[in-house]
Design a protein around this motif. Structure first.
Motif, PDB file in Angstrom:
ATOM      1  N   LEU A  95       0.798  -1.217   0.000  1.00  0.00           N
ATOM      2  CA  LEU A  95       0.000   0.000   0.000  1.00  0.00           C
ATOM      3  C   LEU A  95       0.839   1.280   0.000  1.00  0.00           C
ATOM      4  O   LEU A  95       0.311   2.353  -0.263  1.00  0.00           O
ATOM      5  N   VAL A  96       2.127   1.178   0.283  1.00  0.00           N
ATOM      6  CA  VAL A  96       2.965   2.377   0.303  1.00  0.00           C
ATOM      7  C   VAL A  96       2.973   2.983  -1.094  1.00  0.00           C
ATOM      8  O   VAL A  96       3.254   2.317  -2.084  1.00  0.00           O
ATOM      9  N   GLY A  97       2.616   4.275  -1.158  1.00  0.00           N
ATOM     10  CA  GLY A  97       2.532   4.976  -2.431  1.00  0.00           C
ATOM     11  C   GLY A  97       1.143   4.962  -3.050  1.00  0.00           C
ATOM     12  O   GLY A  97       0.893   5.663  -4.024  1.00  0.00           O
ATOM     13  N   GLU A  98       0.220   4.186  -2.486  1.00  0.00           N
ATOM     14  CA  GLU A  98      -1.144   4.095  -3.020  1.00  0.00           C
ATOM     15  C   GLU A  98      -2.011   5.232  -2.465  1.00  0.00           C
ATOM     16  O   GLU A  98      -1.788   5.742  -1.376  1.00  0.00           O
ATOM     17  N   ARG A  99      -3.040   5.578  -3.229  1.00  0.00           N
ATOM     18  CA  ARG A  99      -3.987   6.609  -2.796  1.00  0.00           C
ATOM     19  C   ARG A  99      -5.108   5.944  -2.003  1.00  0.00           C
ATOM     20  O   ARG A  99      -5.621   4.907  -2.406  1.00  0.00           O
ATOM     21  N   VAL A 100      -5.465   6.532  -0.862  1.00  0.00           N
ATOM     22  CA  VAL A 100      -6.525   6.025  -0.001  1.00  0.00           C
ATOM     23  C   VAL A 100      -7.535   7.134   0.259  1.00  0.00           C
ATOM     24  O   VAL A 100      -7.231   8.308   0.092  1.00  0.00           O
ATOM     25  N   ILE A 102     -10.133   8.844   3.100  1.00  0.00           N
ATOM     26  CA  ILE A 102     -10.350   8.929   4.545  1.00  0.00           C
ATOM     27  C   ILE A 102     -11.833   8.702   4.806  1.00  0.00           C
ATOM     28  O   ILE A 102     -12.698   9.384   4.255  1.00  0.00           O
ATOM     29  N   VAL A 103     -12.126   7.677   5.647  1.00  0.00           N
ATOM     30  CA  VAL A 103     -13.524   7.328   5.907  1.00  0.00           C
ATOM     31  C   VAL A 103     -13.995   7.828   7.259  1.00  0.00           C
ATOM     32  O   VAL A 103     -15.198   7.881   7.494  1.00  0.00           O
ATOM     33  N   SER A 104     -13.105   8.150   8.157  1.00  0.00           N
ATOM     34  CA  SER A 104     -13.508   8.813   9.404  1.00  0.00           C
ATOM     35  C   SER A 104     -12.491   9.905   9.672  1.00  0.00           C
ATOM     36  O   SER A 104     -11.289   9.699   9.541  1.00  0.00           O
ATOM     37  N   ALA A 105     -12.998  11.093   9.988  1.00  0.00           N
ATOM     38  CA  ALA A 105     -12.141  12.259  10.162  1.00  0.00           C
ATOM     39  C   ALA A 105     -11.051  11.986  11.195  1.00  0.00           C
ATOM     40  O   ALA A 105     -11.276  11.323  12.204  1.00  0.00           O
ATOM     41  N   PHE A 106      -9.872  12.477  10.911  1.00  0.00           N
ATOM     42  CA  PHE A 106      -8.747  12.294  11.822  1.00  0.00           C
ATOM     43  C   PHE A 106      -8.884  13.243  13.002  1.00  0.00           C
ATOM     44  O   PHE A 106      -9.197  14.419  12.833  1.00  0.00           O
ATOM     45  N   THR A 107      -8.688  12.715  14.193  1.00  0.00           N
ATOM     46  CA  THR A 107      -8.609  13.548  15.391  1.00  0.00           C
ATOM     47  C   THR A 107      -7.294  13.222  16.071  1.00  0.00           C
ATOM     48  O   THR A 107      -6.929  12.053  16.228  1.00  0.00           O
ATOM     49  N   ARG A 114      -9.698   4.027   3.687  1.00  0.00           N
ATOM     50  CA  ARG A 114     -10.159   2.890   2.892  1.00  0.00           C
ATOM     51  C   ARG A 114      -9.297   2.799   1.641  1.00  0.00           C
ATOM     52  O   ARG A 114      -9.044   3.779   0.966  1.00  0.00           O
ATOM     53  N   HIS A 115      -8.879   1.562   1.372  1.00  0.00           N
ATOM     54  CA  HIS A 115      -8.210   1.254   0.116  1.00  0.00           C
ATOM     55  C   HIS A 115      -8.920   0.046  -0.472  1.00  0.00           C
ATOM     56  O   HIS A 115      -8.923  -1.025   0.135  1.00  0.00           O
ATOM     57  N   GLY A 116      -9.551   0.231  -1.597  1.00  0.00           N
ATOM     58  CA  GLY A 116     -10.347  -0.849  -2.174  1.00  0.00           C
ATOM     59  C   GLY A 116     -11.549  -1.123  -1.294  1.00  0.00           C
ATOM     60  O   GLY A 116     -12.336  -0.232  -1.016  1.00  0.00           O
ATOM     61  N   ASP A 117     -11.659  -2.357  -0.808  1.00  0.00           N
ATOM     62  CA  ASP A 117     -12.791  -2.708   0.058  1.00  0.00           C
ATOM     63  C   ASP A 117     -12.371  -2.906   1.507  1.00  0.00           C
ATOM     64  O   ASP A 117     -13.125  -3.457   2.290  1.00  0.00           O
ATOM     65  N   THR A 118     -11.184  -2.445   1.862  1.00  0.00           N
ATOM     66  CA  THR A 118     -10.667  -2.669   3.215  1.00  0.00           C
ATOM     67  C   THR A 118     -10.397  -1.347   3.911  1.00  0.00           C
ATOM     68  O   THR A 118      -9.851  -0.422   3.316  1.00  0.00           O
ATOM     69  N   GLU A 119     -10.800  -1.283   5.173  1.00  0.00           N
ATOM     70  CA  GLU A 119     -10.488  -0.112   5.995  1.00  0.00           C
ATOM     71  C   GLU A 119      -9.253  -0.396   6.831  1.00  0.00           C
ATOM     72  O   GLU A 119      -9.067  -1.507   7.325  1.00  0.00           O
ATOM     73  N   GLY A 127       0.932  14.600  11.899  1.00  0.00           N
ATOM     74  CA  GLY A 127       0.066  14.745  13.067  1.00  0.00           C
ATOM     75  C   GLY A 127      -1.136  15.637  12.831  1.00  0.00           C
ATOM     76  O   GLY A 127      -1.879  15.933  13.763  1.00  0.00           O
ATOM     77  N   SER A 128      -1.343  16.086  11.598  1.00  0.00           N
ATOM     78  CA  SER A 128      -2.479  16.974  11.311  1.00  0.00           C
ATOM     79  C   SER A 128      -3.768  16.171  11.195  1.00  0.00           C
ATOM     80  O   SER A 128      -3.756  14.965  10.980  1.00  0.00           O
ATOM     81  N   ASP A 129      -4.880  16.865  11.345  1.00  0.00           N
ATOM     82  CA  ASP A 129      -6.193  16.241  11.208  1.00  0.00           C
ATOM     83  C   ASP A 129      -6.655  16.348   9.763  1.00  0.00           C
ATOM     84  O   ASP A 129      -6.553  17.411   9.149  1.00  0.00           O
ATOM     85  N   LEU A 130      -7.159  15.245   9.221  1.00  0.00           N
ATOM     86  CA  LEU A 130      -7.629  15.210   7.836  1.00  0.00           C
ATOM     87  C   LEU A 130      -9.143  15.018   7.833  1.00  0.00           C
ATOM     88  O   LEU A 130      -9.687  14.291   8.669  1.00  0.00           O
ATOM     89  N   ALA A 131      -9.815  15.645   6.881  1.00  0.00           N
ATOM     90  CA  ALA A 131     -11.277  15.603   6.824  1.00  0.00           C
ATOM     91  C   ALA A 131     -11.756  14.335   6.141  1.00  0.00           C
ATOM     92  O   ALA A 131     -11.092  13.789   5.266  1.00  0.00           O
ATOM     93  N   GLU A 132     -12.952  13.901   6.550  1.00  0.00           N
ATOM     94  CA  GLU A 132     -13.572  12.716   5.955  1.00  0.00           C
ATOM     95  C   GLU A 132     -13.870  12.970   4.481  1.00  0.00           C
ATOM     96  O   GLU A 132     -14.303  14.052   4.099  1.00  0.00           O
TER      97      GLU A 132
END
Length: 150
Positions: A95-100, A102-107, A114-119, A127-132
């Motif tokens: 998965l390194v280098g793959e695009r994923v 974000i399915v739940s916002a980072f806190t 999520r990548h494909g069908d797997t979370e 350490g930054s927060d990313l939006a869903e």
């Protein structure tokens, strides 16, 4: 003592090949590569056994066993181990280098992607927060957690 001398005088090509085969079978059962080197020295000794007497055969077997062990441990074993990281039992390495996504916002820099069908559990690279719903790229692995960057 005469029995031992009689046995040693009877060592020939077939005895050494038998010893080599027994050591190779033991190596297959253990998989350590340490028993491979005495097996190789027994095979080489078998090739020489027809031309020399038993004291020289034992000396050759012992000397080659130590030499093969030192050289094999130093040069061959690292090369065998370098090819063992195939990722077969760790698909996260692919998965390194793959695009994923974000399915739940980072806190506090942690969330799920999520990548494909797997979370996967993930944390952000800085350490930054990313939006869903946004996408990120997998930068590295931290155990079973993906390290992502926006």
């Amino acid at each position: 003592m005469d029995i031992l001398i009689g046995f040693l005088e009877g060592l020939n090509l077939w005895w050494w090949l038998g010893i080599a085969a027994a050591l190779l079978i033991t190596e297959l059962l253990t998989g350590t590569t340490y028993i491979l080197w005495p097996a190789a020295s027994a095979f080489v000794t078998a090739l020489i056994a027809s031309f020399v007497g038993w004291p020289v055969e034992l000396f050759i077997f012992a000397g080659l066993g130590v030499a093969f062990l030192v050289l094999g441990d130093r040069f061959v074993k690292p090369r065998l181990k370098s090819g063992s990281d195939s990722g077969l039992n760790s698909r996260a390495t692919y998965l390194v280098g793959e695009r994923v996504t974000i399915v739940s916002a980072f806190t506090e820099g942690k969330g799920r992607v999520r990548h494909g069908d797997t979370e996967w559990a993930a944390k952000s690279h800085d350490g930054s927060d990313l939006a869903e719903g946004t996408s990120a790229i997998v930068d590295a692995l931290d155990g079973t957690r993906l390290v992502v960057k926006a």
